[in-house]
Design a protein around this motif. Structure first.
Motif, PDB file in Angstrom:
ATOM      1  N   THR A  40       0.825  -1.207   0.000  1.00 62.31           N
ATOM      2  CA  THR A  40       0.000   0.000   0.000  1.00 62.31           C
ATOM      3  C   THR A  40       0.858   1.255   0.000  1.00 62.31           C
ATOM      4  O   THR A  40       0.459   2.282  -0.560  1.00 62.31           O
ATOM      5  N   TYR A  70       1.754   1.973  -3.440  1.00 64.36           N
ATOM      6  CA  TYR A  70       0.598   2.544  -4.134  1.00 64.36           C
ATOM      7  C   TYR A  70       0.458   4.029  -3.798  1.00 64.36           C
ATOM      8  O   TYR A  70       0.152   4.851  -4.676  1.00 64.36           O
ATOM      9  N   THR A 103       2.744   6.182  -5.927  1.00 62.18           N
ATOM     10  CA  THR A 103       2.306   6.469  -7.295  1.00 62.18           C
ATOM     11  C   THR A 103       1.248   7.561  -7.334  1.00 62.18           C
ATOM     12  O   THR A 103       1.014   8.140  -8.397  1.00 62.18           O
ATOM     13  N   ALA A 141      -2.456   2.002 -13.006  1.00 65.50           N
ATOM     14  CA  ALA A 141      -2.709   0.600 -12.651  1.00 65.50           C
ATOM     15  C   ALA A 141      -2.706  -0.287 -13.897  1.00 65.50           C
ATOM     16  O   ALA A 141      -2.192  -1.411 -13.875  1.00 65.50           O
TER      17      ALA A 141
END
Length: 374
Positions: A99, A102, A105, A125
């Motif tokens: 996470t 993530y 990004t 994604a």
């Protein structure tokens, strides 16, 4: 730190296993306990695969800092220690780094408006799934690289183990005088590393080799290359742009009124935790503030500065605070202005010479007087 998540998981998903990120547990612990040795001792506790190792590592942690150990046990160890994790998912992670990657990004996407932000996240994604699908398709081995690496480590540790055979397909593996019960049929080991990860541990490797079995037959199917390829084979589908979207006929949603907040802008970057990022390399030419002892400018003693000097008299403190109320620049400007006025009063008045226009096109004084006065 978010107790609502704990309550929500237990209420809405009572059968789901809820794990807490051990890295965040340590960050909260580090706020009140600053010792550098706490970090390796904490991770030894969090990485314990079985209750025996957990008790042993926790005792070492408690011997080093009893108060930190008491604060640590206030967090439920069943959520952040491997010794209490549920078996079957073949995942022994004690952190949520996936996470965090993530969130990394989203650093650019969070600056965009809402629709553009969602589109950027979707495209990122989609590109990531495509890249991983390409990497997975190039793999030719039966199992993934991660599984092969872990098996290689277990094979290196198996050389220090010895097997004692018994009936029923069970074995006792002796490692440095400590026995571990291994069941090849049940794919379990007393150290619980095989149970949690699905990859044979060094004790299981020792039994497998002694029985002349193939190690690959005892690796979980979760690590098959075919499973890995199938995970990323069906990627996200492309989406047409906004001009192809059907019109709903409803009024457009306007952006909320913008009001600049007070203070210095913090930027769009996510605020990182206390121990989230590694420290940058210190400069060889600049001296850091770490380890510096503060000395008072009034009394010269260490441990405090002139603002909180305990030896300063109330009269001196009141006088100093009164002087600090007027900004230095304002006082300097006022002094310069007073000096300029004093110089103007002392200097004699200067007579300015009369300026005459000598240009050929300008009318002469005699001509103007004759027209005005006759």
């Amino acid at each position: 730190m978010h107790r609502g998540l704990i309550h929500g998981i237990s209420t809405e998903l009572p059968m789901a296993e809820h794990r807490a990120c051990a890295r965040h547990i340590y960050s909260n612990l580090k706020k009140n306990h600053k010792a550098d040795m706490l970090k390796p001792l904490f991770w030894r506790v969090a990485s314990s695969y079985n209750s025996g190792d957990y008790k042993e590592n926790l005792a070492i942690f408690k011997e080093f800092d009893a108060q930190a150990c008491q604060a640590l046990l206030q967090k439920d160890p069943t959520t952040w220690c491997r010794a209490f994790f549920r078996v079957g998912c073949c995942c022994a992670d004690t952190h949520n780094n996936h996470t965090e990657s993530y969130n990394r990004t989203l650093k650019i996407a969070r600056r965009k408006p809402f629709v553009q932000m969602l589109e950027l996240i979707r495209r990122d994604a989609m590109q990531r799934v495509a890249n991983r699908s390409t990497i997975a398709e190039k793999e030719t081995a039966k199992f993934t690289k991660k599984a092969r690496t872990e098996v290689q480590k277990s094979c290196e540790g198996a050389q220090y183990c010895a097997m004692v055979r018994t009936t029923g397909g069970e074995y006792e593996i002796v490692e440095f005088g400590m026995g571990y019960a291994v069941s090849l049929s049940g794919r379990t080991c007393a150290c619980r590393m095989w149970d949690l990860t699905g990859i044979p541990c060094r004790h299981a490797i020792c039994a497998i080799r002694e029985m002349n079995f193939e190690v690959e037959d005892y690796i979980s199917d979760y690590y098959l290359t075919a499973k890995w390829q199938e995970t990323y084979r069906r990627g996200l589908k492309p989406v047409n742009g906004s001009k192809f979207w059907p019109d709903s006929g409803r009024p457009r949603i306007a952006a909320p009124p913008f009001k600049r907040p007070a203070g210095r802008p913090k930027g769009k970057a996510r605020i990182k935790g206390l121990n989230e990022s590694p420290r940058k390399k210190k400069s060889e030419t600049k001296v850091g503030r770490e380890g510096r002892i503060v000395h008072c400018g009034l009394c010269g003693e260490a441990g405090h500065n002139s603002r909180k000097c305990p030896h300063e008299s109330p009269e001196s403190r009141a006088k100093r605070l009164k002087q600090n109320d007027i900004p230095q620049l304002e006082a300097q400007d006022q002094a310069e202005m007073e000096a300029a006025f004093a110089a103007m009063e002392q200097a004699p008045p200067e007579t300015q010479p009369e300026v005459q226009d000598v240009s050929s096109s300008a009318p002469q004084i005699s001509f103007i007087n004759r027209i005005l006065f006759g």
